[in-house]
Design a protein around this motif. Sequence first.
Motif, PDB file in Angstrom:
ATOM      1  N   GLU A 149       0.947  -1.252  -0.105  1.00  0.00           N
ATOM      2  CA  GLU A 149       0.128  -0.129  -0.139  1.00  0.00           C
ATOM      3  C   GLU A 149       0.783   1.316   0.034  1.00  0.00           C
ATOM      4  OE1 GLU A 149      -3.112   2.653  -0.134  1.00  0.00           O
ATOM      5  OE2 GLU A 149      -2.985   0.409  -0.642  1.00  0.00           O
ATOM      6  N   LEU A 152       2.363   1.736  -3.417  1.00  0.00           N
ATOM      7  CA  LEU A 152       1.202   2.143  -4.568  1.00  0.00           C
ATOM      8  C   LEU A 152       0.816   3.380  -4.418  1.00  0.00           C
ATOM      9  CD1 LEU A 152      -0.865  -1.356  -4.606  1.00  0.00           C
ATOM     10  CD2 LEU A 152       0.876  -0.438  -6.401  1.00  0.00           C
ATOM     11  N   PHE A 153       0.509   4.071  -3.039  1.00  0.00           N
ATOM     12  CA  PHE A 153       0.120   5.196  -2.754  1.00  0.00           C
ATOM     13  C   PHE A 153       1.265   6.159  -3.250  1.00  0.00           C
ATOM     14  CE2 PHE A 153      -0.375   8.988   0.181  1.00  0.00           C
ATOM     15  CZ  PHE A 153      -1.667   9.408  -0.236  1.00  0.00           C
ATOM     16  N   HIS A 154       2.459   6.082  -3.085  1.00  0.00           N
ATOM     17  CA  HIS A 154       3.421   6.687  -3.519  1.00  0.00           C
ATOM     18  C   HIS A 154       3.516   6.869  -4.834  1.00  0.00           C
ATOM     19  CE1 HIS A 154       8.022   7.889  -2.855  1.00  0.00           C
ATOM     20  NE2 HIS A 154       7.340   8.956  -3.229  1.00  0.00           N
ATOM     21  N   LYS A 155       3.393   5.970  -5.777  1.00  0.00           N
ATOM     22  CA  LYS A 155       3.412   5.910  -7.072  1.00  0.00           C
ATOM     23  C   LYS A 155       2.296   6.472  -7.911  1.00  0.00           C
ATOM     24  CE  LYS A 155       6.648   2.040  -7.929  1.00  0.00           C
ATOM     25  NZ  LYS A 155       7.080   0.897  -8.713  1.00  0.00           N
ATOM     26  N   ARG A 156       1.066   6.459  -7.137  1.00  0.00           N
ATOM     27  CA  ARG A 156       0.088   7.188  -7.731  1.00  0.00           C
ATOM     28  C   ARG A 156       0.022   8.682  -7.257  1.00  0.00           C
ATOM     29  NH1 ARG A 156      -3.085   2.570  -5.210  1.00  0.00           N
ATOM     30  NH2 ARG A 156      -3.415   3.881  -3.346  1.00  0.00           N
ATOM     31  N   PHE A 157       0.648   8.917  -6.350  1.00  0.00           N
ATOM     32  CA  PHE A 157       0.913  10.434  -5.970  1.00  0.00           C
ATOM     33  C   PHE A 157       1.605  10.816  -6.935  1.00  0.00           C
ATOM     34  CE2 PHE A 157       2.692  14.074  -4.348  1.00  0.00           C
ATOM     35  CZ  PHE A 157       1.753  14.551  -3.872  1.00  0.00           C
ATOM     36  N   GLU A 159       2.432   9.916 -10.011  1.00  0.00           N
ATOM     37  CA  GLU A 159       1.824   9.979 -11.375  1.00  0.00           C
ATOM     38  C   GLU A 159       0.676  11.186 -11.442  1.00  0.00           C
ATOM     39  OE1 GLU A 159       0.905   5.816 -13.163  1.00  0.00           O
ATOM     40  OE2 GLU A 159      -0.187   6.148 -11.351  1.00  0.00           O
ATOM     41  N   ASN A 160       0.069  11.656 -10.468  1.00  0.00           N
ATOM     42  CA  ASN A 160      -0.729  12.713 -10.541  1.00  0.00           C
ATOM     43  C   ASN A 160       0.049  14.064 -10.344  1.00  0.00           C
ATOM     44  OD1 ASN A 160      -3.108  11.295 -10.603  1.00  0.00           O
ATOM     45  ND2 ASN A 160      -3.276  11.049  -8.321  1.00  0.00           N
ATOM     46  N   LEU A 171       6.604   7.875 -15.037  1.00  0.00           N
ATOM     47  CA  LEU A 171       6.692   7.065 -13.692  1.00  0.00           C
ATOM     48  C   LEU A 171       7.945   6.520 -13.273  1.00  0.00           C
ATOM     49  CD1 LEU A 171       5.468   6.789 -10.900  1.00  0.00           C
ATOM     50  CD2 LEU A 171       4.222   4.718 -11.718  1.00  0.00           C
ATOM     51  N   TRP A 175      10.805   7.703 -10.825  1.00  0.00           N
ATOM     52  CA  TRP A 175      11.115   6.972  -9.676  1.00  0.00           C
ATOM     53  C   TRP A 175      12.695   6.676  -9.708  1.00  0.00           C
ATOM     54  CZ3 TRP A 175       7.940   5.470  -6.036  1.00  0.00           C
ATOM     55  CH2 TRP A 175       8.275   4.596  -5.297  1.00  0.00           C
TER      56      TRP A 175
END
Length: 213
Positions: A149, A152-157, A159-160, A171, A175
């Motif tokens: 989690e 995933l949260f870090h990568k979603r952030f 991307e946005n 991305l 990274w």
Amino acid sequence: MKNFTIDKGKGIISEEFLNRNVLDFHSACKYVSGLPYKRNLDKNNIKCIFNDLSGTCSTKHATLRKLAIENHQTDIKLILGIFKMDAKYTFKIKNTLDKFNLNYIPEAHNYLKIDDEYFDFTKPNSEYSQFKNKLLVEKEIEYNEIMTEKVLFHKRFLENWLSDENLSYSLDEIWEIRERCIRDLQKSDDTEIQNSSPVCFANSPDVRDDYKL
């Protein structure tokens, strides 16, 4: 900061602390912050900081959250924050940020929220105030969400953020830039490490493995 007595028969983390003569929450926080900063062999094992006698921001605070749950202290929350990692925060990453024309890069960190106050027990000198003004977003997570989690949260952030800032990086590219920043931080000398802020990767060459899915 609030305190509570660790009771017998409450759970596996309570027993681990009691077996070490750590009898209350304040003592548990001091014990955890005093453990060496090092990647754990199995972050999915909630007892990993006791097995390894070390931990990261993730595993240390997850342990304290689990201890709180076992002792019915539900107002002690585990928080995942994303903050601006810039050259003012740590000068060591300035060259990398300049090379890729970035003012900062969003980074993730774990800590606790107790009632309406925030606490960081990554290291003995860790303080929430060291990154408070650079926070971009916070969310509550559970002790068993520090692996998938968190990443995933870090990568979603990211991307946005890339979209909002109209940055041309993918991305994967951002990274890798982030990992370059981490490698920069590993070059810190002993004095800077001692005085460094509590970001979870600042003192370990192993932390990149924390983000491998």
